[in-house]
Motif scaffolding. Sequence first.
Motif, PDB file in Angstrom:
ATOM      1  N   VAL A  93      -3.574  19.194 -22.650  1.00 59.78           N
ATOM      2  CA  VAL A  93      -3.533  18.573 -21.328  1.00 59.78           C
ATOM      3  C   VAL A  93      -2.602  19.381 -20.429  1.00 59.78           C
ATOM      4  N   ALA A  94      -2.964  19.503 -19.157  1.00 54.75           N
ATOM      5  CA  ALA A  94      -2.145  20.234 -18.190  1.00 54.75           C
ATOM      6  C   ALA A  94      -0.870  19.460 -17.854  1.00 54.75           C
ATOM      7  N   ALA A  95       0.137  20.196 -17.418  1.00 59.76           N
ATOM      8  CA  ALA A  95       1.388  19.585 -16.950  1.00 59.76           C
ATOM      9  C   ALA A  95       1.151  18.856 -15.630  1.00 59.76           C
ATOM     10  N   ASP A  96       1.992  17.856 -15.324  1.00 60.63           N
ATOM     11  CA  ASP A  96       1.909  17.173 -14.035  1.00 60.63           C
ATOM     12  C   ASP A  96       3.298  16.766 -13.568  1.00 60.63           C
ATOM     13  N   ASP A  97       3.354  16.049 -12.432  1.00 64.14           N
ATOM     14  CA  ASP A  97       4.630  15.692 -11.813  1.00 64.14           C
ATOM     15  C   ASP A  97       4.919  14.196 -11.821  1.00 64.14           C
ATOM     16  N   VAL A  98       4.139  13.419 -12.543  1.00 65.63           N
ATOM     17  CA  VAL A  98       4.324  11.965 -12.556  1.00 65.63           C
ATOM     18  C   VAL A  98       5.447  11.612 -13.530  1.00 65.63           C
ATOM     19  N   TRP A  99       6.404  10.816 -13.082  1.00 60.51           N
ATOM     20  CA  TRP A  99       7.697  10.689 -13.761  1.00 60.51           C
ATOM     21  C   TRP A  99       7.612  10.097 -15.158  1.00 60.51           C
ATOM     22  N   GLU A 119       0.849  -1.182   0.000  1.00 61.42           N
ATOM     23  CA  GLU A 119       0.000   0.000   0.000  1.00 61.42           C
ATOM     24  C   GLU A 119       0.893   1.243   0.000  1.00 61.42           C
ATOM     25  N   TYR A 120       0.561   2.193  -0.840  1.00 63.69           N
ATOM     26  CA  TYR A 120       1.303   3.455  -0.903  1.00 63.69           C
ATOM     27  C   TYR A 120       0.322   4.615  -0.813  1.00 63.69           C
ATOM     28  N   ASP A 121       0.701   5.628  -0.065  1.00 64.56           N
ATOM     29  CA  ASP A 121      -0.128   6.812   0.110  1.00 64.56           C
ATOM     30  C   ASP A 121       0.656   8.054  -0.316  1.00 64.56           C
ATOM     31  N   LYS A 122       0.000   8.952  -0.997  1.00 62.07           N
ATOM     32  CA  LYS A 122       0.678  10.126  -1.539  1.00 62.07           C
ATOM     33  C   LYS A 122       1.334  10.978  -0.462  1.00 62.07           C
ATOM     34  N   LYS A 123       0.721  11.034   0.716  1.00 64.44           N
ATOM     35  CA  LYS A 123       1.250  11.878   1.783  1.00 64.44           C
ATOM     36  C   LYS A 123       2.590  11.375   2.299  1.00 64.44           C
ATOM     37  N   ILE A 181       4.418   7.139  -5.630  1.00 66.79           N
ATOM     38  CA  ILE A 181       3.204   7.438  -6.401  1.00 66.79           C
ATOM     39  C   ILE A 181       3.586   8.111  -7.715  1.00 66.79           C
ATOM     40  N   ASN A 182       4.533   9.041  -7.667  1.00 62.58           N
ATOM     41  CA  ASN A 182       4.968   9.704  -8.901  1.00 62.58           C
ATOM     42  C   ASN A 182       5.707   8.749  -9.832  1.00 62.58           C
ATOM     43  N   ALA A 183       6.431   7.793  -9.261  1.00 60.93           N
ATOM     44  CA  ALA A 183       7.169   6.834 -10.088  1.00 60.93           C
ATOM     45  C   ALA A 183       6.234   5.896 -10.825  1.00 60.93           C
ATOM     46  N   GLU A 186      14.301   2.541 -10.933  1.00 64.30           N
ATOM     47  CA  GLU A 186      14.780   2.062  -9.635  1.00 64.30           C
ATOM     48  C   GLU A 186      13.611   1.625  -8.761  1.00 64.30           C
ATOM     49  N   VAL A 187      12.543   2.414  -8.756  1.00 59.47           N
ATOM     50  CA  VAL A 187      11.345   2.037  -8.003  1.00 59.47           C
ATOM     51  C   VAL A 187      10.750   0.751  -8.574  1.00 59.47           C
ATOM     52  N   ARG A 188      10.724   0.638  -9.896  1.00 55.63           N
ATOM     53  CA  ARG A 188      10.158  -0.565 -10.522  1.00 55.63           C
ATOM     54  C   ARG A 188      10.928  -1.817 -10.108  1.00 55.63           C
ATOM     55  N   ARG A 189      12.246  -1.717 -10.059  1.00 57.93           N
ATOM     56  CA  ARG A 189      13.067  -2.875  -9.665  1.00 57.93           C
ATOM     57  C   ARG A 189      12.758  -3.313  -8.241  1.00 57.93           C
ATOM     58  N   ASP A 190      12.485  -2.360  -7.370  1.00 56.99           N
ATOM     59  CA  ASP A 190      12.158  -2.705  -5.988  1.00 56.99           C
ATOM     60  C   ASP A 190      10.827  -3.442  -5.905  1.00 56.99           C
ATOM     61  N   ILE A 191       9.869  -3.042  -6.708  1.00 59.36           N
ATOM     62  CA  ILE A 191       8.537  -3.650  -6.646  1.00 59.36           C
ATOM     63  C   ILE A 191       8.501  -4.990  -7.372  1.00 59.36           C
ATOM     64  N   ASP A 192       9.283  -5.136  -8.420  1.00 68.33           N
ATOM     65  CA  ASP A 192       9.280  -6.377  -9.204  1.00 68.33           C
ATOM     66  C   ASP A 192      10.713  -6.855  -9.430  1.00 68.33           C
ATOM     67  N   PRO A 193      11.392  -7.297  -8.361  1.00 69.57           N
ATOM     68  CA  PRO A 193      12.824  -7.619  -8.475  1.00 69.57           C
ATOM     69  C   PRO A 193      13.128  -8.810  -9.376  1.00 69.57           C
ATOM     70  N   GLN A 194      12.173  -9.702  -9.554  1.00 62.65           N
ATOM     71  CA  GLN A 194      12.400 -10.873 -10.399  1.00 62.65           C
ATOM     72  C   GLN A 194      11.823 -10.703 -11.806  1.00 62.65           C
ATOM     73  N   ASN A 195      11.373  -9.504 -12.118  1.00 66.49           N
ATOM     74  CA  ASN A 195      10.843  -9.191 -13.463  1.00 66.49           C
ATOM     75  C   ASN A 195       9.683 -10.102 -13.871  1.00 66.49           C
ATOM     76  N   ARG A 196       8.809 -10.390 -12.918  1.00 65.98           N
ATOM     77  CA  ARG A 196       7.650 -11.232 -13.211  1.00 65.98           C
ATOM     78  C   ARG A 196       6.680 -10.548 -14.180  1.00 65.98           C
ATOM     79  N   PHE A 197       6.665  -9.223 -14.184  1.00 63.39           N
ATOM     80  CA  PHE A 197       5.731  -8.481 -15.032  1.00 63.39           C
ATOM     81  C   PHE A 197       6.395  -7.966 -16.313  1.00 63.39           C
ATOM     82  N   VAL A 198       7.564  -8.513 -16.642  1.00 58.97           N
ATOM     83  CA  VAL A 198       8.336  -8.007 -17.782  1.00 58.97           C
ATOM     84  C   VAL A 198       8.254  -8.972 -18.956  1.00 58.97           C
ATOM     85  N   SER A 199       7.516  -8.588 -19.971  1.00 59.48           N
ATOM     86  CA  SER A 199       7.456  -9.339 -21.227  1.00 59.48           C
ATOM     87  C   SER A 199       8.599  -8.868 -22.122  1.00 59.48           C
TER      88      SER A 199
END
Length: 428
Positions: A331-337, A146-150, A156-158, A402-415
């Motif tokens: 579309v407006a600008a945003d901060d999502v990476w 679970e991740y919260d913006k606060k 969340i931005n990653a 870098e954030v993606r590697r932490d969440i999926d270290p074994q690349n289970r979601f990588v086709s």
Amino acid sequence: MKPKWQNWSGFVTANPQMRVAPDDLDALAMVVKNAPGPIRIAGAGHSFTPLVKSEGTIVSLEKFSGLKSHQTEELLARVGAGTQIGTLAKLLHGVGQALPNMGDIDRQAFGGGLGTATHGSGIKLGAYHTQLEAIQLVDGLGAVREYDKKTDGDVINAMGVSLGAFGAITEVTIRNVADYKLHRRRWTAPVAEVLDQFEQVMSAHRSAEFFYIPFSGRALMLASDISEGEPGVRPHDSDDDAVATLKTLRNYIGWFPWLRRRLIGTAIAKLPDEDYVEHWLNVYPSDRKTKFNEMEYHLPFEEGAKALRDIITLLETRFPEVYFPIEVRVVAADDVWLSPFYKRRTCSIAVHHDAAEDPLPFFAAAESIFRIYGGRPHWGKMHNLAAKDLKGIYPRWDDAMEVRRDIDPQNRFVSPYIARLLGIENAR
């Protein structure tokens, strides 16, 4: 579920070993841990890129749907990622909330819309992912996070635009606005005048967009503003009929561009204007039954008019077989990476091609123009870029990976496609 999968247009197909629709978090975790990889998440199939394609397992999150909870004063809602956007709109409307903006197709799963940076139009309105306040997901090891913006703003931005490569997003909390009505207008104008006054035209309304009809010389303008008026009746949606007419004219007088231009231009100029008030969820979407493939690039706002002039010239001189309108939004600008709108106001230009015809030559030629003007491709629409191209146009690319590697270290979601797109080495 039948193993074979294809996207809405039929351009992308897959033959995975398994297709599953888990009932709950525990079942989804077991799939992530044990099912044949790579694991890809399927929404409604409205992306035109092979984001879902896998020879391993394709997972539907259709059972992770619905309005889980809402907070009236804060205008927050917790929703399942598998909820269809049109269904979500009705659920929010029922509790006095509203999406700030919508795209013109509402059949996608909301999680898919988030993951590909799906958007509507409005110079001060962001894409769906700008509403994110919290995310629940099953990571590449089968654990629930679970991740919260606060407290987890960078995460969340990653992963606000995740491409389904940061785990299986199951629920999100989104910040909405109070329920509202829109005054919608439609009219036609010479496209040259629209482009000459591009900033003024596209900034004059809460939501503004237009379609350029090939060989017409005219733009079909759409504008929406907040209204306190009484809801009326939305006119019949005739988009599919209009596209069919354009195809017929292409087929019969394609060898006479001057006649095609005259007939189409005259017909477009005589289209009746539209002017009505309706609740927001009954204004934004259109019913699209005619199948097509699509490429959309997101350009710096100030480059939009110049790029569109070049695209029109390209189409009308080298690709007269194209008859689908060109769609132009802002579309407006945003901060999502990984957002195509990261840190810049954007003009989005979308080109379309009949699903029964080969789109690749036209799209390749259009893409070369989009790239000259600094475009970033829509993640869910056809393009030819890979990590080596994308890394240079996303300033926080390495941080997101870098954030993606932490969440999926074994690349289970990588086709294989995701590996090429994101530059992931040693993916199984």
